[in-house]
Design an enzyme around this catalytic site. Structure first.
Site, mmCIF file in Angstrom:
data_model
loop_
_atom_site.group_PDB
_atom_site.id
_atom_site.type_symbol
_atom_site.label_atom_id
_atom_site.label_comp_id
_atom_site.label_asym_id
_atom_site.label_seq_id
_atom_site.Cartn_x
_atom_site.Cartn_y
_atom_site.Cartn_z
ATOM 1 N N GLY A 72 -14.281 26.451 49.823
ATOM 2 C CA GLY A 72 -14.277 25.158 50.507
ATOM 3 C C GLY A 72 -15.581 24.369 50.457
ATOM 4 N N ASP A 115 -5.378 25.983 46.496
ATOM 5 C CA ASP A 115 -5.991 27.160 45.870
ATOM 6 C C ASP A 115 -5.008 28.327 45.939
ATOM 7 O OD1 ASP A 115 -9.229 27.848 45.164
ATOM 8 O OD2 ASP A 115 -7.884 29.556 45.377
ATOM 9 N N LYS A 126 -13.421 20.895 35.956
ATOM 10 C CA LYS A 126 -14.295 21.908 35.354
ATOM 11 C C LYS A 126 -13.594 22.508 34.141
ATOM 12 C CE LYS A 126 -15.175 25.930 37.538
ATOM 13 N NZ LYS A 126 -16.047 26.609 38.520
ATOM 14 N N ASN A 137 -0.259 27.847 43.174
ATOM 15 C CA ASN A 137 -0.761 28.155 41.832
ATOM 16 C C ASN A 137 -0.582 26.948 40.916
ATOM 17 O OD1 ASN A 137 -1.279 29.179 39.285
ATOM 18 N ND2 ASN A 137 -0.113 31.071 39.623
ATOM 19 N N TRP A 155 -16.736 22.444 47.987
ATOM 20 C CA TRP A 155 -16.432 21.084 47.512
ATOM 21 C C TRP A 155 -15.687 20.315 48.595
ATOM 22 C CZ3 TRP A 155 -15.000 19.514 41.879
ATOM 23 C CH2 TRP A 155 -16.005 19.943 40.998
ATOM 24 N N ASP A 202 -12.067 22.307 40.460
ATOM 25 C CA ASP A 202 -13.133 23.280 40.176
ATOM 26 C C ASP A 202 -12.472 24.639 39.910
ATOM 27 O OD1 ASP A 202 -15.858 23.950 39.898
ATOM 28 O OD2 ASP A 202 -15.982 24.677 41.962
HETATM 29 C C1 LIG Z 1 -15.285 28.416 41.439
HETATM 30 S S1 LIG Z 1 -14.041 28.689 42.632
HETATM 31 C C2 LIG Z 1 -14.002 27.160 43.478
HETATM 32 C C3 LIG Z 1 -15.133 26.956 44.420
HETATM 33 C C4 LIG Z 1 -14.960 25.717 45.289
HETATM 34 N N1 LIG Z 1 -15.002 24.494 44.513
HETATM 35 C C5 LIG Z 1 -16.031 25.642 46.358
HETATM 36 O O1 LIG Z 1 -16.930 24.802 46.241
HETATM 37 O O2 LIG Z 1 -15.953 26.418 47.315
HETATM 38 C C6 LIG Z 1 -12.588 28.632 41.655
HETATM 39 C C7 LIG Z 1 -11.308 28.689 42.454
HETATM 40 O O3 LIG Z 1 -10.214 28.447 41.547
HETATM 41 C C8 LIG Z 1 -9.102 29.114 42.089
HETATM 42 N N2 LIG Z 1 -8.040 29.248 41.078
HETATM 43 C C9 LIG Z 1 -8.093 29.951 39.923
HETATM 44 N N3 LIG Z 1 -6.918 29.877 39.285
HETATM 45 C C10 LIG Z 1 -6.102 29.113 40.050
HETATM 46 C C11 LIG Z 1 -4.740 28.706 39.928
HETATM 47 N N4 LIG Z 1 -3.991 29.082 38.883
HETATM 48 N N5 LIG Z 1 -4.215 27.941 40.904
HETATM 49 C C12 LIG Z 1 -4.963 27.583 41.988
HETATM 50 N N6 LIG Z 1 -6.253 27.949 42.160
HETATM 51 C C13 LIG Z 1 -6.811 28.707 41.209
HETATM 52 C C14 LIG Z 1 -9.677 30.458 42.521
HETATM 53 O O4 LIG Z 1 -8.833 31.074 43.469
HETATM 54 C C15 LIG Z 1 -11.039 30.050 43.096
HETATM 55 O O5 LIG Z 1 -10.982 29.922 44.489
#
Ligand SMILES: C[S@@+](CC[C@H](N)C(=O)[O-])C[C@H]1O[C@@H](n2cnc3c(N)ncnc32)[C@H](O)[C@@H]1O
Length: 194
Positions: free
Chosen positions: A48, A66, A150, A82, A50, A110
Protein backbone atom coordinates in the site's frame (compact mmCIF):
# COMPACT_ATOMS: atom_id res chain seq x y z
CA UNK A 1 18.10 -7.93 -1.54
CA UNK A 2 19.39 -5.06 0.58
CA UNK A 3 16.41 -4.47 2.82
CA UNK A 4 18.10 -1.59 4.58
CA UNK A 5 18.97 0.71 1.70
CA UNK A 6 18.34 4.42 2.10
CA UNK A 7 14.86 4.35 0.52
CA UNK A 8 13.77 1.50 2.79
CA UNK A 9 14.94 3.38 5.88
CA UNK A 10 13.36 6.62 4.59
CA UNK A 11 10.05 4.80 3.96
CA UNK A 12 10.00 3.46 7.52
CA UNK A 13 10.89 6.84 8.99
CA UNK A 14 8.26 8.65 6.92
CA UNK A 15 5.67 5.94 7.64
CA UNK A 16 5.10 4.81 4.07
CA UNK A 17 4.39 1.13 3.73
CA UNK A 18 7.05 0.54 1.07
CA UNK A 19 10.21 2.04 -0.41
CA UNK A 20 8.33 1.81 -3.74
CA UNK A 21 6.39 4.87 -2.58
CA UNK A 22 9.38 7.06 -3.48
CA UNK A 23 9.36 5.84 -7.08
CA UNK A 24 5.81 7.11 -7.52
CA UNK A 25 6.61 10.42 -5.82
CA UNK A 26 9.57 10.92 -8.18
CA UNK A 27 7.54 10.05 -11.31
CA UNK A 28 4.58 12.17 -10.21
CA UNK A 29 6.77 15.20 -9.45
CA UNK A 30 8.35 14.98 -12.90
CA UNK A 31 5.38 13.99 -15.08
CA UNK A 32 2.20 14.90 -13.12
CA UNK A 33 -0.10 11.98 -13.78
CA UNK A 34 -2.59 12.35 -10.89
CA UNK A 35 -4.63 15.44 -10.02
CA UNK A 36 -6.86 16.41 -7.10
CA UNK A 37 -10.21 15.36 -8.63
CA UNK A 38 -8.98 12.21 -10.35
CA UNK A 39 -10.39 8.73 -9.93
CA UNK A 40 -7.42 6.36 -9.83
CA UNK A 41 -7.33 2.61 -10.45
CA UNK A 42 -4.26 0.84 -9.08
CA UNK A 43 -2.96 -2.68 -9.79
CA UNK A 44 -0.37 -4.47 -7.65
CA UNK A 45 -1.22 -2.30 -4.65
CA UNK A 46 -0.17 -4.33 -1.60
CA UNK A 47 1.25 -3.50 0.95
CA UNK A 48 0.00 0.00 0.00
CA UNK A 49 2.93 2.42 -0.29
CA UNK A 50 1.75 3.68 -3.69
CA UNK A 51 -1.83 3.81 -2.40
CA UNK A 52 -0.74 6.13 0.43
CA UNK A 53 0.91 8.43 -2.11
CA UNK A 54 -2.06 8.35 -4.52
CA UNK A 55 -4.24 9.40 -1.57
CA UNK A 56 -2.01 12.44 -1.10
CA UNK A 57 -2.54 13.52 -4.72
CA UNK A 58 -6.28 12.97 -5.12
CA UNK A 59 -9.34 13.64 -2.95
CA UNK A 60 -11.46 11.05 -4.79
CA UNK A 61 -11.91 7.38 -3.80
CA UNK A 62 -9.13 5.09 -5.08
CA UNK A 63 -9.76 1.56 -6.36
CA UNK A 64 -6.81 -0.75 -5.59
CA UNK A 65 -6.28 -4.35 -6.72
CA UNK A 66 -3.83 -7.00 -5.52
CA UNK A 67 -3.54 -10.77 -5.21
CA UNK A 68 -2.54 -10.28 -1.58
CA UNK A 69 -4.60 -8.68 1.16
CA UNK A 70 -3.89 -5.13 2.23
CA UNK A 71 -4.43 -3.33 5.55
CA UNK A 72 -7.33 -0.91 4.81
CA UNK A 73 -6.72 2.75 3.97
CA UNK A 74 -9.43 5.40 4.30
CA UNK A 75 -11.38 6.09 1.11
CA UNK A 76 -9.67 3.19 -0.72
CA UNK A 77 -11.82 0.41 -2.17
CA UNK A 78 -9.70 -2.72 -2.20
CA UNK A 79 -10.33 -5.68 -4.50
CA UNK A 80 -8.43 -8.88 -3.78
CA UNK A 81 -8.09 -10.21 -7.32
CA UNK A 82 -5.82 -11.48 -10.06
CA UNK A 83 -4.90 -9.36 -13.09
CA UNK A 84 -4.64 -12.56 -15.14
CA UNK A 85 -8.18 -13.64 -14.26
CA UNK A 86 -10.91 -12.43 -16.65
CA UNK A 87 -13.46 -12.19 -13.80
CA UNK A 88 -11.56 -9.16 -12.40
CA UNK A 89 -13.09 -6.92 -15.08
CA UNK A 90 -16.60 -7.65 -13.74
CA UNK A 91 -15.53 -6.95 -10.15
CA UNK A 92 -14.06 -3.57 -11.13
CA UNK A 93 -17.22 -2.70 -13.07
CA UNK A 94 -19.38 -3.52 -10.04
CA UNK A 95 -17.26 -1.27 -7.80
CA UNK A 96 -17.41 1.53 -10.38
CA UNK A 97 -21.20 1.29 -10.62
CA UNK A 98 -21.76 1.21 -6.87
CA UNK A 99 -19.46 4.21 -6.32
CA UNK A 100 -20.73 6.21 -9.26
CA UNK A 101 -17.35 6.15 -11.03
CA UNK A 102 -17.87 6.59 -14.78
CA UNK A 103 -14.24 6.25 -15.85
CA UNK A 104 -10.80 6.54 -14.26
CA UNK A 105 -8.52 9.51 -14.95
CA UNK A 106 -5.35 7.61 -14.12
CA UNK A 107 -4.45 3.92 -13.98
CA UNK A 108 -1.19 2.74 -12.41
CA UNK A 109 0.36 -0.70 -12.07
CA UNK A 110 3.30 -1.67 -9.89
CA UNK A 111 2.33 -5.35 -10.20
CA UNK A 112 5.11 -7.91 -10.40
CA UNK A 113 5.62 -11.52 -9.42
CA UNK A 114 8.60 -12.32 -7.18
CA UNK A 115 11.71 -11.87 -9.31
CA UNK A 116 13.91 -14.91 -9.96
CA UNK A 117 17.45 -15.32 -11.26
CA UNK A 118 15.96 -15.89 -14.72
CA UNK A 119 15.82 -12.42 -16.31
CA UNK A 120 13.96 -13.61 -19.42
CA UNK A 121 11.26 -15.27 -17.37
CA UNK A 122 10.86 -12.17 -15.18
CA UNK A 123 10.61 -10.02 -18.30
CA UNK A 124 8.01 -12.27 -19.91
CA UNK A 125 5.84 -12.46 -16.78
CA UNK A 126 6.01 -8.73 -16.30
CA UNK A 127 5.23 -8.10 -19.99
CA UNK A 128 2.21 -10.42 -19.66
CA UNK A 129 0.97 -8.54 -16.57
CA UNK A 130 1.30 -5.22 -18.45
CA UNK A 131 -0.57 -6.64 -21.45
CA UNK A 132 -3.37 -7.90 -19.22
CA UNK A 133 -3.60 -4.59 -17.34
CA UNK A 134 -3.94 -2.77 -20.69
CA UNK A 135 -6.51 -5.19 -22.11
CA UNK A 136 -8.47 -5.15 -18.87
CA UNK A 137 -8.50 -1.44 -18.23
CA UNK A 138 -7.81 0.70 -21.32
CA UNK A 139 -11.55 1.11 -21.87
CA UNK A 140 -11.96 2.23 -18.26
CA UNK A 141 -9.56 5.15 -18.79
CA UNK A 142 -11.05 8.54 -19.68
CA UNK A 143 -10.05 10.66 -22.67
CA UNK A 144 -6.81 12.50 -21.74
CA UNK A 145 -6.27 9.93 -18.99
CA UNK A 146 -2.80 8.73 -17.96
CA UNK A 147 -1.39 5.25 -17.48
CA UNK A 148 1.80 4.17 -15.67
CA UNK A 149 3.06 0.57 -15.69
CA UNK A 150 6.05 -1.19 -14.22
CA UNK A 151 7.80 -3.56 -16.57
CA UNK A 152 11.00 -5.58 -16.41
CA UNK A 153 12.64 -4.52 -19.63
CA UNK A 154 13.41 -7.09 -22.32
CA UNK A 155 12.81 -8.29 -25.90
CA UNK A 156 9.04 -7.68 -25.83
CA UNK A 157 9.19 -4.13 -24.43
CA UNK A 158 9.37 -2.49 -27.88
CA UNK A 159 6.51 -4.62 -29.13
CA UNK A 160 4.47 -3.56 -26.09
CA UNK A 161 5.21 0.14 -26.69
CA UNK A 162 4.46 -0.10 -30.39
CA UNK A 163 1.16 -1.81 -29.71
CA UNK A 164 -0.16 0.79 -27.23
CA UNK A 165 1.56 4.13 -27.87
CA UNK A 166 -0.78 5.18 -30.70
CA UNK A 167 -3.67 5.29 -28.21
CA UNK A 168 -1.96 8.15 -26.32
CA UNK A 169 -0.58 11.59 -27.12
CA UNK A 170 2.72 10.99 -25.31
CA UNK A 171 4.77 8.11 -24.00
CA UNK A 172 8.03 7.74 -22.12
CA UNK A 173 10.15 5.11 -20.43
CA UNK A 174 11.42 6.27 -17.07
CA UNK A 175 13.63 4.78 -14.37
CA UNK A 176 13.32 6.54 -11.02
CA UNK A 177 16.40 6.94 -8.80
CA UNK A 178 14.59 4.94 -6.13
CA UNK A 179 14.70 1.86 -8.44
CA UNK A 180 17.72 -0.31 -7.73
CA UNK A 181 20.39 0.73 -10.27
CA UNK A 182 21.11 -2.76 -11.64
CA UNK A 183 17.46 -3.82 -11.86
CA UNK A 184 15.78 -4.18 -15.28
CA UNK A 185 12.77 -2.44 -13.78
CA UNK A 186 11.40 0.45 -15.82
CA UNK A 187 8.19 2.45 -15.69
CA UNK A 188 6.26 3.02 -18.90
CA UNK A 189 4.24 6.22 -18.91
CA UNK A 190 1.44 6.86 -21.39
CA UNK A 191 -0.17 10.29 -21.17
CA UNK A 192 -3.23 11.93 -22.71
CA UNK A 193 -5.33 9.04 -23.96
CA UNK A 194 -6.77 9.89 -27.35
C1 LIG B 1 6.23 -4.51 -5.89
S1 LIG B 1 4.75 -5.05 -5.14
C2 LIG B 1 3.79 -3.59 -5.12
C3 LIG B 1 4.19 -2.61 -4.07
C4 LIG B 1 3.21 -1.45 -3.95
N1 LIG B 1 3.19 -0.62 -5.13
C5 LIG B 1 3.55 -0.58 -2.75
O1 LIG B 1 4.04 0.53 -2.96
O2 LIG B 1 3.30 -1.02 -1.63
C6 LIG B 1 4.02 -5.98 -6.43
C7 LIG B 1 2.62 -6.47 -6.12
O3 LIG B 1 2.08 -7.05 -7.32
C8 LIG B 1 1.15 -8.02 -6.90
N2 LIG B 1 0.82 -8.92 -8.01
C9 LIG B 1 1.65 -9.77 -8.66
N3 LIG B 1 0.97 -10.47 -9.58
C10 LIG B 1 -0.31 -10.05 -9.53
C11 LIG B 1 -1.50 -10.43 -10.22
N4 LIG B 1 -1.49 -11.38 -11.16
N5 LIG B 1 -2.65 -9.81 -9.90
C12 LIG B 1 -2.68 -8.86 -8.92
N6 LIG B 1 -1.59 -8.47 -8.22
C13 LIG B 1 -0.43 -9.06 -8.51
C14 LIG B 1 1.88 -8.73 -5.76
O4 LIG B 1 0.96 -9.42 -4.95
C15 LIG B 1 2.57 -7.56 -5.05
O5 LIG B 1 1.82 -7.13 -3.95
Amino acid sequence: MDRKDKYYIKAKREKYRSRAAFKLIEIEEKYNIINKNDYVLEFGASPGGWTQIIKEYTDMPVVSVDLSKMVPIDNVIFIQGNINDVSLHGKINEIMASNNIKLFNAIVSDAMVKTSDNGERDHYQSYQLCENVMELSIDLLSKNGNMLLKQFQGDMTDEFLNKWKSKFGFYKITKPHASRPHSKEIYILFKNKR
